[in-house]
Write an enzyme that holds these catalytic residues in place. Sequence first.
Site, short mmCIF file in Angstrom:
data_model
loop_
_atom_site.label_atom_id
_atom_site.label_comp_id
_atom_site.label_asym_id
_atom_site.label_seq_id
_atom_site.Cartn_x
_atom_site.Cartn_y
_atom_site.Cartn_z
N LYS A 36 35.17 18.79 51.38
CA LYS A 36 34.10 17.94 50.84
C LYS A 36 34.33 17.53 49.39
CE LYS A 36 31.12 21.91 49.91
NZ LYS A 36 29.79 22.47 50.01
N GLY A 41 42.79 21.30 47.27
CA GLY A 41 43.23 22.45 46.48
C GLY A 41 42.16 23.50 46.21
N GLY A 183 30.18 40.54 31.99
CA GLY A 183 31.18 40.93 32.99
C GLY A 183 32.55 41.02 32.33
N GLY A 185 35.43 41.55 33.73
CA GLY A 185 36.44 41.48 34.79
C GLY A 185 37.48 40.42 34.45
N LEU A 189 37.72 38.17 30.89
CA LEU A 189 38.78 38.47 29.92
C LEU A 189 39.75 37.29 29.76
CD1 LEU A 189 39.42 42.23 30.71
CD2 LEU A 189 37.90 41.22 29.01
N HIS A 448 70.98 42.55 31.23
CA HIS A 448 70.69 42.96 29.86
C HIS A 448 70.92 41.77 28.92
CE1 HIS A 448 70.46 45.42 26.26
NE2 HIS A 448 71.57 44.82 25.83
P1 FAD Z 1 38.62 28.05 47.89
O1 FAD Z 1 39.76 27.83 46.98
O2 FAD Z 1 37.30 28.39 47.28
O3 FAD Z 1 38.48 26.71 48.74
C1 FAD Z 1 37.45 26.51 49.63
C2 FAD Z 1 37.23 25.02 49.79
O4 FAD Z 1 36.35 24.82 50.88
C3 FAD Z 1 36.56 24.36 48.59
O5 FAD Z 1 37.35 23.29 48.12
C4 FAD Z 1 35.22 23.85 49.13
O6 FAD Z 1 34.84 22.59 48.59
C5 FAD Z 1 35.52 23.71 50.60
N1 FAD Z 1 34.34 23.82 51.46
C6 FAD Z 1 33.40 24.81 51.46
N2 FAD Z 1 32.49 24.61 52.42
C7 FAD Z 1 32.86 23.45 53.03
C8 FAD Z 1 32.32 22.70 54.10
N3 FAD Z 1 31.23 23.11 54.77
N4 FAD Z 1 32.94 21.56 54.46
C9 FAD Z 1 34.04 21.13 53.83
N5 FAD Z 1 34.61 21.80 52.80
C10 FAD Z 1 34.02 22.95 52.42
N6 FAD Z 1 43.26 33.76 42.07
C11 FAD Z 1 44.55 34.09 41.84
O7 FAD Z 1 45.24 34.57 42.75
N7 FAD Z 1 45.13 33.91 40.61
C12 FAD Z 1 44.43 33.40 39.57
O8 FAD Z 1 44.98 33.25 38.48
C13 FAD Z 1 43.07 33.05 39.78
N8 FAD Z 1 42.34 32.53 38.78
C14 FAD Z 1 41.05 32.16 39.01
C15 FAD Z 1 40.31 31.63 37.94
C16 FAD Z 1 39.00 31.25 38.13
C17 FAD Z 1 38.22 30.69 36.98
C18 FAD Z 1 38.41 31.38 39.43
C19 FAD Z 1 36.99 30.94 39.66
C20 FAD Z 1 39.13 31.91 40.48
C21 FAD Z 1 40.45 32.31 40.28
N9 FAD Z 1 41.22 32.87 41.30
C22 FAD Z 1 42.52 33.25 41.07
C23 FAD Z 1 40.67 33.07 42.65
C24 FAD Z 1 41.14 31.93 43.59
O9 FAD Z 1 40.72 30.70 43.06
C25 FAD Z 1 40.54 32.13 44.97
O10 FAD Z 1 40.89 33.42 45.45
C26 FAD Z 1 41.08 31.09 45.94
O11 FAD Z 1 40.79 29.78 45.52
C27 FAD Z 1 40.50 31.32 47.35
O12 FAD Z 1 41.02 30.36 48.22
P2 FAD Z 1 40.22 29.89 49.52
O13 FAD Z 1 41.11 28.89 50.17
O14 FAD Z 1 39.76 31.06 50.28
O15 FAD Z 1 38.89 29.17 48.97
P1 NAD Z 2 35.33 40.68 38.72
O1 NAD Z 2 34.90 41.40 39.92
O2 NAD Z 2 36.77 40.68 38.33
O3 NAD Z 2 34.55 41.23 37.44
C1 NAD Z 2 33.17 41.26 37.37
C2 NAD Z 2 32.77 42.26 36.30
O4 NAD Z 2 31.39 42.12 36.06
C3 NAD Z 2 33.00 43.72 36.73
O5 NAD Z 2 33.64 44.40 35.68
C4 NAD Z 2 31.59 44.23 36.98
O6 NAD Z 2 31.45 45.61 36.73
C5 NAD Z 2 30.79 43.40 35.99
N1 NAD Z 2 29.38 43.23 36.29
C6 NAD Z 2 28.79 43.06 37.52
N2 NAD Z 2 27.46 42.88 37.38
C7 NAD Z 2 27.20 42.93 36.05
C8 NAD Z 2 26.02 42.81 35.27
N3 NAD Z 2 24.84 42.57 35.85
N4 NAD Z 2 26.11 42.92 33.93
C9 NAD Z 2 27.32 43.15 33.33
N5 NAD Z 2 28.47 43.28 34.02
C10 NAD Z 2 28.41 43.15 35.35
O7 NAD Z 2 34.77 39.19 38.90
P2 NAD Z 2 35.08 37.86 38.11
O8 NAD Z 2 35.72 38.15 36.81
O9 NAD Z 2 33.83 37.07 38.16
O10 NAD Z 2 36.14 37.17 39.05
C11 NAD Z 2 35.81 36.82 40.41
C12 NAD Z 2 37.01 36.85 41.30
O11 NAD Z 2 37.92 35.82 40.95
C13 NAD Z 2 37.73 38.15 41.22
O12 NAD Z 2 37.57 38.80 42.46
C14 NAD Z 2 39.16 37.83 40.99
O13 NAD Z 2 39.96 38.39 41.99
C15 NAD Z 2 39.24 36.32 41.05
N6 NAD Z 2 40.03 35.89 39.87
C16 NAD Z 2 41.33 36.26 39.81
C17 NAD Z 2 42.08 35.92 38.71
C18 NAD Z 2 43.49 36.35 38.65
O14 NAD Z 2 44.04 36.76 39.66
N7 NAD Z 2 44.14 36.27 37.50
C19 NAD Z 2 41.51 35.23 37.67
C20 NAD Z 2 40.18 34.89 37.76
C21 NAD Z 2 39.44 35.22 38.89
#
Ligand code: FAD
Ligand code: NAD
Length: 469
Positions: A36, A41, A183, A185, A189, A448
């Site tokens: 949608k 991506g 948070g 997490g 960070l 190395h």
């Molecule tokens: P998504 O990427 O969420 O894709 C789902 C898609 O489905 C969306 O485009 C949505 O529009 C579409 N969709 C939903 N419902 C419908 C519907 N009913 N009809 C049509 N389309 C629909 N992970 C990493 O491994 N490394 C990282 O560095 C990393 N950094 C991140 C940084 C941020 C800020 C965030 C928010 C996440 C990060 N993640 C990272 C997590 C990663 O983005 C997700 O784990 C990953 O995108 C999951 O892939 P997915 O295909 O399951 O879902």
């Molecule tokens: P997270 O689970 O990494 O961290 C959430 C943090 O918020 C935890 O430390 C938790 O204890 C804390 N928390 C929860 N409730 C709280 C509250 N009420 N007050 C204060 N602290 C609270 O989640 P995120 O940072 O939102 O990331 C979401 C997901 O996206 C993660 O599961 C991660 O795998 C994915 N992600 C991955 C990457 C990467 O791989 N580099 C980067 C960004 C996001």
Amino acid sequence: MSDTQFDLIVIGAGPGGYVCAIRAAQLGMKVACVEKRETLGGTCLNVGCIPSKALLQASEKYEEASHGLAAFGVKVGKVELDLKAMMAHKDKTVKSNTDGIAYLFKKNKVEWVKGAAKVTGAGKVSVALNAGGTQDITAKNIVIATGSDVVSLPSLPIDEKRIVSSTGAIALTEVPKSMVLVGGGVIGLEMGSVWQRLGAKVTVVEFLDRIMPGMDGEVSKQMQRILQKQGMAFELSTKVTGAKVTAKGVTLTVEPAAGGDAKTIETDIVLVAVGRRPYTDALGLKDAGVALDDKGRVAIDGHFQTNVPGIYAIGDVVVGPMLAHKAEDEGMAVAEIIAGQHGHVNYDAIPSVVYTWPECASVGKTEEQLKGENVAYKVGKFPFTANARARAQNNTDGFVKILADATTDRVLGVHMVGPAVGELIGELTLAIEFGGSAEDIARTCHAHPTLTEAVREAALAVDGRPIHI
Ligand code: FAD
Ligand code: NAD
């Protein structure tokens, strides 16, 4: 759209969905992918991994130009930030990646149905088209890959202006003077690092008594120390109980997680990063009879199949770490299973990287997990202070820690903080995938001078015989 009948309908074009669609097409299926968003991506390419890493990379360069070059004998004049250009770099990176998926869909003849999908029964999907109108499509199999969405807190309503999610945090139009991360997490960070490098005073408010709760305890501790040195402040074991948006910013009320006296924190911006939730909104799963688990995720069996035959689910919307590469692996595996092959994901060998500076990277079990499971293990550790390449780079913070089975020497887990450990983790993931031992790594020649020598030294240290420490 001419055809309405397919072998496979994939719902969602994130890393789970688009990879599944391409793999299924490679295997000879006629595939439709319903998405949608206006670009392919998913979260990852549009508002997640890719834009955040583009900003991390760019802000790292700003930080290095501002503070890191003099030690190398490189003198620069006044360093200035052009935030608009930095954001343009991010947008260009996103666009080249999302356009890349559109190209791959064309190349593999995957049909992108632009609209919101609703499952109306086994093999049946109704799409509310972005262009208007509805289109019913059918297929033998359906894969749900709808991903996840931000968790919001009732006390912190997200307006994407003052109280932002990660989506707002990658698109701020000016550098805030101060930012509170609710948070500590991964998202907090990483995005906190970006804005801190650009000049914001960053404070982390974390409910638990440690940051990055899923990571090995030693990694969390070291990372907190390093981030503190960089200027980040931490309010651990603390909860937010209220927020008031004012003309100048936000007044947050916080109190100890266990209860106690409240205090207020004034800040320009609050980033809410307390996790993500599986996204199944308006997908019609209840009516289609598809069961969810106790955490609202689509419930699946060991082959990604839901309780309804022919309906599968993968990625963030199902159990497991919310990581793009985990979603991709599941996408490939489920396509192969549907094609009658033996698709498989090894959940013991999924790396995890936090792209702060230095980076953290891990794969396999943490020490805490091994202790909890009563597994006897040996530890081999090597600090980057003793690695020649890290010294030459002025990047000596951090270590490599290898955990190996006490009896068999098999590598069970690896945890690292340090320069480029997000790249180094590949070797260790392969070692775990191949059932390798610490001795296998120790006996492998490493070039190395490279950072990879720290990995070999940690493997030697498992057997008590590192050379350079
Ligand atoms: P998504 O990427 O969420 O894709 C789902 C898609 O489905 C969306 O485009 C949505 O529009 C579409 N969709 C939903 N419902 C419908 C519907 N009913 N009809 C049509 N389309 C629909 N992970 C990493 O491994 N490394 C990282 O560095 C990393 N950094 C991140 C940084 C941020 C800020 C965030 C928010 C996440 C990060 N993640 C990272 C997590 C990663 O983005 C997700 O784990 C990953 O995108 C999951 O892939 P997915 O295909 O399951 O879902
Ligand atoms: P997270 O689970 O990494 O961290 C959430 C943090 O918020 C935890 O430390 C938790 O204890 C804390 N928390 C929860 N409730 C709280 C509250 N009420 N007050 C204060 N602290 C609270 O989640 P995120 O940072 O939102 O990331 C979401 C997901 O996206 C993660 O599961 C991660 O795998 C994915 N992600 C991955 C990457 C990467 O791989 N580099 C980067 C960004 C996001």
